[in-house]
Design a protein around this motif. Structure first.
Motif, short mmCIF file in Angstrom:
data_model
loop_
_atom_site.label_atom_id
_atom_site.label_comp_id
_atom_site.label_asym_id
_atom_site.label_seq_id
_atom_site.Cartn_x
_atom_site.Cartn_y
_atom_site.Cartn_z
N TYR A 73 3.17 -13.14 6.04
CA TYR A 73 2.75 -13.88 4.84
C TYR A 73 1.22 -13.85 4.70
N ALA A 74 0.51 -14.09 5.78
CA ALA A 74 -0.95 -14.09 5.75
C ALA A 74 -1.49 -12.71 5.37
N MET A 75 -0.86 -11.66 5.88
CA MET A 75 -1.32 -10.31 5.57
C MET A 75 -1.09 -9.98 4.09
N GLU A 76 0.02 -10.42 3.53
CA GLU A 76 0.27 -10.20 2.11
C GLU A 76 -0.75 -10.95 1.26
N GLU A 77 -1.07 -12.17 1.66
CA GLU A 77 -2.10 -12.93 0.95
C GLU A 77 -3.43 -12.20 1.01
N ALA A 78 -3.80 -11.67 2.19
CA ALA A 78 -5.06 -10.95 2.34
C ALA A 78 -5.08 -9.70 1.47
N ARG A 79 -3.97 -8.95 1.47
CA ARG A 79 -3.91 -7.75 0.63
C ARG A 79 -4.06 -8.12 -0.85
N GLY A 80 -3.42 -9.19 -1.25
CA GLY A 80 -3.52 -9.63 -2.65
C GLY A 80 -4.94 -10.01 -3.03
N LEU A 81 -5.60 -10.74 -2.13
CA LEU A 81 -6.99 -11.13 -2.42
C LEU A 81 -7.90 -9.92 -2.48
N LEU A 82 -7.74 -8.98 -1.52
CA LEU A 82 -8.55 -7.77 -1.54
C LEU A 82 -8.29 -6.95 -2.80
N ALA A 83 -7.04 -6.82 -3.18
CA ALA A 83 -6.70 -6.04 -4.37
C ALA A 83 -7.30 -6.67 -5.63
N THR A 84 -7.19 -7.99 -5.73
CA THR A 84 -7.76 -8.70 -6.89
C THR A 84 -9.26 -8.47 -6.98
N HIS A 85 -9.93 -8.63 -5.86
CA HIS A 85 -11.38 -8.45 -5.82
C HIS A 85 -11.75 -6.99 -6.14
N ALA A 86 -11.02 -6.04 -5.56
CA ALA A 86 -11.30 -4.63 -5.81
C ALA A 86 -11.10 -4.27 -7.28
N LEU A 87 -10.06 -4.83 -7.89
CA LEU A 87 -9.83 -4.56 -9.31
C LEU A 87 -10.95 -5.12 -10.19
N GLU A 88 -11.43 -6.30 -9.84
CA GLU A 88 -12.53 -6.89 -10.60
C GLU A 88 -13.78 -6.01 -10.50
N ILE A 89 -14.07 -5.56 -9.29
CA ILE A 89 -15.26 -4.71 -9.10
C ILE A 89 -15.07 -3.36 -9.79
#
Length: 100
Positions: free
Chosen positions: A43-59
């Motif tokens: 669960y924690a790894m999925e949350e981390a991937r989601g946060l990284l993906a969101t941030h990467a998409l914004e950038i």
């Protein structure tokens, strides 16, 4: 999304025996706790991937917008702008995929 992990409840009741849990009960409890730990980690790894993906998409979106602006001002830099934006996108995708 929340940053807190909620431990899963144990499906096993505490032993009513005055001598404590049997070896089988202890083994089952250890295996259940291990499974809960793995589930919490997943669960924690999925949350981390989601946060990284969101941030990467914004950038990536910001970089793409900047690329479009620079193309209007200095079109000769098109290949360089594209390389920079694409390099970021590939690096971000690789970082996200390395999280396991």
């Amino acid at each position: 999304m929340t940053n807190e992990l909620t431990p899963l409840p144990s499906p096993l009741p505490a032993s009513g025996s005055p001598f404590g849990a049997s070896a089988v009960q202890r083994q089952i409890r250890r295996e259940v706790e291990l499974a809960h730990g793995r589930a919490n980690l997943a669960y924690a790894m999925e949350e981390a991937r989601g946060l990284l993906a969101t941030h990467a998409l914004e950038i990536a979106g910001s970089l793409s917008a900047m690329e479009a602006q620079l193309l209007a001002v200095a079109p000769l830099g098109e290949a360089r702008y594209k390389l920079i934006v694409d390099s970021f996108a590939m690096g971000a995708a690789n970082a996200i995929s390395r999280l396991r």
